[in-house]
Design an enzyme around this catalytic site. Structure first.
Site, PDB file in Angstrom:
ATOM      1  N   SER A 282      -7.249   6.060  -4.088  1.00 38.41           N
ATOM      2  CA  SER A 282      -8.273   5.470  -3.325  1.00 38.41           C
ATOM      3  C   SER A 282      -8.375   6.067  -2.668  1.00 38.41           C
ATOM      4  O   SER A 282      -8.335   7.747  -2.761  1.00 38.41           O
ATOM      5  CB  SER A 282      -6.201   5.587  -2.440  1.00 38.41           C
ATOM      6  OG  SER A 282      -6.274   4.383  -1.034  1.00 38.41           O
TER       7      SER A 282
ATOM      8  N   TYR B 164       1.934   5.900   0.398  1.00 40.52           N
ATOM      9  CA  TYR B 164       0.719   5.326  -0.299  1.00 40.52           C
ATOM     10  C   TYR B 164      -0.842   6.751  -0.508  1.00 40.52           C
ATOM     11  O   TYR B 164      -1.158   6.736  -1.703  1.00 40.52           O
ATOM     12  CB  TYR B 164       0.384   4.341   0.024  1.00 40.52           C
ATOM     13  CG  TYR B 164      -1.210   3.649  -0.883  1.00 40.52           C
ATOM     14  CD1 TYR B 164      -1.205   2.823  -1.461  1.00 40.52           C
ATOM     15  CD2 TYR B 164      -2.546   3.309  -0.139  1.00 40.52           C
ATOM     16  CE1 TYR B 164      -1.629   2.145  -2.693  1.00 40.52           C
ATOM     17  CE2 TYR B 164      -3.505   3.050  -0.808  1.00 40.52           C
ATOM     18  CZ  TYR B 164      -2.928   2.807  -2.302  1.00 40.52           C
ATOM     19  OH  TYR B 164      -4.366   1.412  -2.563  1.00 40.52           O
TER      20      TYR B 164
END
Length: 296
Positions: free
Chosen positions: A188, A201
């Site tokens: 990401s 995350y």
């Protein structure tokens, strides 16, 4: 002068504000408004992956779903893992794969449980005989507006789903990956530009980015290529499962193209990185962000 063959990327996909809707768990894509475009009607294949056997984690919705559809239309047999409770989306993907004349296999597995990822890989291997394309895409994303709201249970679960499952699968797969096989991870932009509300995350994706480069170095002498994809704001079910700290009405509209991305826009990159067209590419992490710049 304009051409009928050109499409303005700013308006090619949904570019409006996202309407308020109920948070959901588990993540079921078919109830989203607007429904993410995973290429169900638009992706056209060119036999780039003819004869491959692929295993895609988190393949029932979002990016994984788009990749599963694309792989089937490129000639691959496809197995997907999904979280229990997301059977409706998984069954949809299975039908789409089989509609292309390919073998489909779906596996319900909760990667928060130790050994579940290895067991899932072993099941795919038994179903297909060989596995030569791994798409390690599973994730969970829960936004929290303070460290006091972030439990250690959530941190552990995020790493189990995102990082430790990758270790389990790659360890199980190593002896079965022949030269020419590929691994593609989903990391990401949070790996490079972390948001405090997504601390667990973001740090898990940082580990994935590091692992991707490390695996590429490890597998190079075996003729196995390893690359990663780092998405920016992509409209997926993750966003409605406590994935945003604030309102998602303007989700993605701060990109240079003024909109969020759709899962189908990432699928061609996964195909490319898994095909012979990318034969001299390994140890790369390629970002798809709509123009949001990344810094290390």
């Amino acid at each position: 002068m304009t051409s009928e063959h050109l499409i303005d990327p700013r308006t090619m996909y949904y570019s409006g504000k996202f309407p308020k809707q109920e948070e959901m768990h588990p993540q079921v894509e078919k109830v989203m408004d607007p429904k993410p475009d995973c290429g169900e009607t638009s992706y056209k294949g060119n036999n780039k992956l003819e004869g491959r056997n692929a295993f895609i984690t988190g393949g029932d919705s979002g990016i994984g779903r788009a990749v599963a559809i694309a792989f089937a239309r490129e000639g691959a047999n496809v197995a997907i893992q999904y979280l229990p409770g997301e059977e409706a989306d998984a069954e949809d993907v299975k039908k789409l794969i089989e509609a292309e004349g390919r073998k489909a296999h779906i596996i319900s597995a909760d990667f928060r449980e130790e050994g579940a990822a290895k067991k899932a890989f072993d099941e795919v291997l038994e179903a297909f005989g060989t596995v030569d394309a791994l798409i390690l895409n599973s994730a969970q994303q829960f936004a929290r507006d303070g460290m006091d709201k972030l439990t250690m249970e959530q941190v552990k679960d995020t790493f189990d789903v995102k990082v430790f499952s990758m270790f389990e699968i790659v360890k199980a797969a190593e002896d079965h990956l022949a030269p020419g096989s590929t691994i593609v991870t989903t990391t990401s932009t949070q790996s490079f530009e972390p948001s405090p509300a997504l601390m667990d995350y973001a740090s898990a994706n940082g580990a994935v980015s590091n692992l991707t480069v490390n695996l590429a170095r490890y597998f190079a002498e075996k003729g196995v290529r390893v690359n990663g994809v780092a998405p920016g704001p992509i409209w997926t079910a993750l966003q409605l499962d406590e994935g945003q700290a604030d309102s998602y009405a303007d989700f993605g509209q701060d990109t240079l193209l003024g909109r969020a991305g759709q899962p189908v826009e990432l699928a061609p990159l996964y195909v490319f990185l898994s095909s012979n067209d990318s034969s001299f590419i390994t140890s790369e992490i390629i970002a798809i962000t709509g123009g949001k710049s990344l810094t290390l």
